[in-house]
Design a protein around this motif. Sequence first.
Motif, PDB file in Angstrom:
ATOM      1  N   VAL A   1      19.826  12.055  -5.961  1.00  0.00           N
ATOM      2  CA  VAL A   1      18.140  12.345  -6.538  1.00  0.00           C
ATOM      3  C   VAL A   1      17.815  12.781  -5.195  1.00  0.00           C
ATOM      4  N   ARG A   2      17.076  14.186  -5.582  1.00  0.00           N
ATOM      5  CA  ARG A   2      16.120  14.919  -4.488  1.00  0.00           C
ATOM      6  C   ARG A   2      14.775  15.119  -5.133  1.00  0.00           C
ATOM      7  N   LEU A   3      13.843  14.463  -4.593  1.00  0.00           N
ATOM      8  CA  LEU A   3      12.200  14.716  -5.316  1.00  0.00           C
ATOM      9  C   LEU A   3      11.632  15.916  -4.864  1.00  0.00           C
ATOM     10  N   PRO A   4      10.832  16.445  -5.798  1.00  0.00           N
ATOM     11  CA  PRO A   4      10.022  17.783  -5.316  1.00  0.00           C
ATOM     12  C   PRO A   4       9.165  17.469  -3.989  1.00  0.00           C
ATOM     13  N   ARG A   5       8.419  18.366  -3.494  1.00  0.00           N
ATOM     14  CA  ARG A   5       7.281  18.267  -2.493  1.00  0.00           C
ATOM     15  C   ARG A   5       6.401  17.921  -3.009  1.00  0.00           C
ATOM     16  N   THR A   6       6.083  18.231  -4.114  1.00  0.00           N
ATOM     17  CA  THR A   6       4.904  17.961  -4.946  1.00  0.00           C
ATOM     18  C   THR A   6       4.543  16.335  -5.198  1.00  0.00           C
ATOM     19  N   ALA A   7       5.679  15.699  -5.079  1.00  0.00           N
ATOM     20  CA  ALA A   7       5.629  14.185  -4.993  1.00  0.00           C
ATOM     21  C   ALA A   7       5.278  13.522  -3.782  1.00  0.00           C
ATOM     22  N   VAL A   8       3.862  13.163  -3.591  1.00  0.00           N
ATOM     23  CA  VAL A   8       3.408  12.838  -2.269  1.00  0.00           C
ATOM     24  C   VAL A   8       2.975  11.311  -2.183  1.00  0.00           C
ATOM     25  N   THR A   9       3.113  10.572  -3.441  1.00  0.00           N
ATOM     26  CA  THR A   9       2.966   9.192  -3.376  1.00  0.00           C
ATOM     27  C   THR A   9       3.993   8.510  -4.111  1.00  0.00           C
ATOM     28  N   ALA A  10       4.202   7.090  -3.924  1.00  0.00           N
ATOM     29  CA  ALA A  10       5.187   6.366  -4.451  1.00  0.00           C
ATOM     30  C   ALA A  10       5.133   6.439  -5.998  1.00  0.00           C
ATOM     31  N   GLU A  11       3.707   6.516  -6.415  1.00  0.00           N
ATOM     32  CA  GLU A  11       3.560   6.678  -7.903  1.00  0.00           C
ATOM     33  C   GLU A  11       4.152   8.151  -8.513  1.00  0.00           C
ATOM     34  N   ASP A  12       3.969   9.141  -7.761  1.00  0.00           N
ATOM     35  CA  ASP A  12       4.480  10.385  -8.032  1.00  0.00           C
ATOM     36  C   ASP A  12       6.234  10.298  -8.079  1.00  0.00           C
ATOM     37  N   CYS A  13       6.570   9.618  -7.104  1.00  0.00           N
ATOM     38  CA  CYS A  13       8.153   9.559  -6.931  1.00  0.00           C
ATOM     39  C   CYS A  13       8.746   8.930  -8.104  1.00  0.00           C
TER      40      CYS A  13
ATOM     41  N   GLU B   1       0.866  -1.127   0.198  1.00  0.00           N
ATOM     42  CA  GLU B   1      -0.045   0.042   0.002  1.00  0.00           C
ATOM     43  C   GLU B   1       1.014   1.206   0.020  1.00  0.00           C
ATOM     44  N   LEU B   2       2.140   1.368   0.552  1.00  0.00           N
ATOM     45  CA  LEU B   2       2.695   2.444   0.682  1.00  0.00           C
ATOM     46  C   LEU B   2       3.869   2.592  -0.358  1.00  0.00           C
ATOM     47  N   LEU B   3       4.291   1.269  -0.831  1.00  0.00           N
ATOM     48  CA  LEU B   3       5.469   1.381  -1.506  1.00  0.00           C
ATOM     49  C   LEU B   3       5.366   0.706  -2.867  1.00  0.00           C
ATOM     50  N   GLY B   4       4.258  -0.018  -2.958  1.00  0.00           N
ATOM     51  CA  GLY B   4       4.302  -0.792  -4.324  1.00  0.00           C
ATOM     52  C   GLY B   4       4.653  -0.543  -5.424  1.00  0.00           C
ATOM     53  N   PRO B   5       4.354   0.660  -5.915  1.00  0.00           N
ATOM     54  CA  PRO B   5       4.579   1.183  -7.287  1.00  0.00           C
ATOM     55  C   PRO B   5       6.157   1.340  -7.552  1.00  0.00           C
ATOM     56  N   ALA B   6       6.906   1.276  -6.478  1.00  0.00           N
ATOM     57  CA  ALA B   6       8.418   1.563  -6.504  1.00  0.00           C
ATOM     58  C   ALA B   6       9.183   0.286  -6.751  1.00  0.00           C
ATOM     59  N   LEU B   7       8.392  -0.677  -6.368  1.00  0.00           N
ATOM     60  CA  LEU B   7       9.085  -2.104  -6.520  1.00  0.00           C
ATOM     61  C   LEU B   7       8.703  -2.557  -7.991  1.00  0.00           C
ATOM     62  N   LEU B   8       9.722  -2.214  -8.868  1.00  0.00           N
ATOM     63  CA  LEU B   8       9.476  -2.132 -10.584  1.00  0.00           C
ATOM     64  C   LEU B   8      10.568  -2.767 -11.088  1.00  0.00           C
TER      65      LEU B   8
ATOM     66  N   HIS C   1      12.271   9.975   0.663  1.00  0.00           N
ATOM     67  CA  HIS C   1      11.431  11.008   0.238  1.00  0.00           C
ATOM     68  C   HIS C   1      10.075  11.001   1.159  1.00  0.00           C
ATOM     69  N   LEU C   2       9.520   9.944   1.197  1.00  0.00           N
ATOM     70  CA  LEU C   2       8.165   9.915   1.643  1.00  0.00           C
ATOM     71  C   LEU C   2       8.282   9.726   3.568  1.00  0.00           C
ATOM     72  N   GLY C   3       9.593   9.630   3.911  1.00  0.00           N
ATOM     73  CA  GLY C   3       9.720   9.534   5.440  1.00  0.00           C
ATOM     74  C   GLY C   3       9.231   8.204   5.910  1.00  0.00           C
ATOM     75  N   LEU C   4       9.552   7.061   5.131  1.00  0.00           N
ATOM     76  CA  LEU C   4       9.551   5.765   5.565  1.00  0.00           C
ATOM     77  C   LEU C   4      10.731   5.059   5.677  1.00  0.00           C
ATOM     78  N   GLY C   5      10.721   3.828   6.217  1.00  0.00           N
ATOM     79  CA  GLY C   5      11.904   2.968   6.563  1.00  0.00           C
ATOM     80  C   GLY C   5      12.213   1.833   6.029  1.00  0.00           C
ATOM     81  N   VAL C   6      13.686   1.475   5.831  1.00  0.00           N
ATOM     82  CA  VAL C   6      13.983   0.157   5.255  1.00  0.00           C
ATOM     83  C   VAL C   6      14.875  -0.396   6.121  1.00  0.00           C
TER      84      VAL C   6
ATOM     85  N   MET D   1       9.931   2.438 -16.325  1.00  0.00           N
ATOM     86  CA  MET D   1       9.236   2.832 -15.216  1.00  0.00           C
ATOM     87  C   MET D   1       7.811   3.777 -15.386  1.00  0.00           C
ATOM     88  N   LEU D   2       7.825   4.395 -16.387  1.00  0.00           N
ATOM     89  CA  LEU D   2       6.640   4.989 -16.852  1.00  0.00           C
ATOM     90  C   LEU D   2       5.575   3.852 -17.047  1.00  0.00           C
ATOM     91  N   GLU D   3       6.052   3.206 -18.125  1.00  0.00           N
ATOM     92  CA  GLU D   3       4.985   1.943 -18.190  1.00  0.00           C
ATOM     93  C   GLU D   3       4.636   1.113 -17.107  1.00  0.00           C
TER      94      GLU D   3
END
Length: 350
Positions: A297-309, A212-219, A250-255, A335-337
Motif C-alpha cells: 500500500v502506498r497512499l497519495p500525498r493528498t491524504a494528510v490526516t489519519a481519516e484521509d488515510c 489526536e494523531l492516530l485515533g481514526p486508524a485504530l479501528l 505515510h504521515l511520518g509517525l513512529g511505532v 473502515m468507512l463506517e
Amino acid sequence: MSLNIKDNEVDIVIAALRSDLTAFMEKWRPFFSRFHLIIIKDPDMEEDLQIPPGFDHQVFTKSDMAQILGATSINFSGHSCRYFGYLISRKKYIISIDDDCLPARDNTGTLVDAVAQHIVNLKTPATPFFFNTLYDPFCKGADFVRGYPFSLRNGVECALSCGLWLNIADYDAPTQVVKPNERNVRYVDAVMTVPVRAMMPMSGINIGFNRELLGPALLPGLRLAGEGKQRWETMEDIWCGMCAKVVCDHLGLGVKSGLPYVWRGDGVDVKGAMESLKREWEGVKLMEEVAPFFQSVRLPRTAVTAEDCVIEMAAMVKEQLGPLNPVFAGAADAMLEWVKLWKAAGSQGA
C-alpha cells in the motif's frame, strides 16, 4: 526514563469481557487510580459488572452504545467493544489493557507501571527511518550508535506503543495447540522503533496511542465469521495494527514495540484451542493475502490526516482484496463506517 504525565491527558480504556473486575482493578490500583477510566461492557454480557470503589470511571453498556451511535453496521461485541472507548474518549493519549492481564514484574522484582512506560514511549521520539542497533536511543543507558546519521537523530513523533506479555504469550491457535504449556518468562528490558515499511502483527492486549494523531486508524475492521472471545479467535487487532502502521509510515509517525510488559494470567485449554483453531483457520489463511497487500500500500500525498488515510485504504481494500473474499469487502465498509462515526463523535464535542 520518566516524563511528567498530566492526569487530564490520559484515558485508560478497558474492554470488560468478565463481569467481576475486582481482582483486575485492585492489582492495577497503584497505576490506574490517578487517571480516568472508560470501561466498556461487552454487549454480549448479561451479568452486571463488579467494580471496586475508588476509581474515576465511566461504564458504557450496549444501551449506551445504541444511544450514542444510533444505527451502525459495526459489531462492537467481544474484544471489539474497546473501540467504542477509543471513539468517545477526548484525551490525547489512550492506554488499553485486556482484563485478563495484571501488572508484571521486571528483572529486579519491581512492579511495572505500564501506563507510565507507554507514555514515555509516546512522548519520546521514534526513529523509523534508520535502525538503531542499541534499541531505543531515548531510553536510559542508550544512545545513537556510531554511524547513525546526525540528520535523523531528532526522530519523529511516536503515535503507537505496543507492549508485550509475560506468562501467556499472544500466540495464534495453531501455536497454542502445539505448545500448550509454553510460557514466556523472558523480560527483555528494551524498546525499539519498528522500521518504516515493515509490517507487524499488533496485539491489542497492551497498547498505548496518541488519539489526536492516530485515533481514526485504530479501528474495528476485519471480523471473522464465528469470531470467539479468546484472543486467538480474533483478527480485529491484527488488521487494525497494519492499518495503523501504514498510516504512521505515510504521515511520518513512529511505532514502538517492547516495554511495557503485562502478566497474562489465563492458562491454555488445549481442547478450547482446538475449537478455536477451527474458527481462526480462516484468519490464518487470510493473512497470506493481507500481509502482502499492506506491504504494497502506498497512499497519495493528498491524504494528510489519519481519516484521509483510512478512506483511501478502504477503497484499496474493496478493489484489491474484495474480490478474493467477502470478509474483505465487509472490512472496507467497516473502515468507512468507522470514519463516519469518528467524525460524528468529534462533532458532538467533548
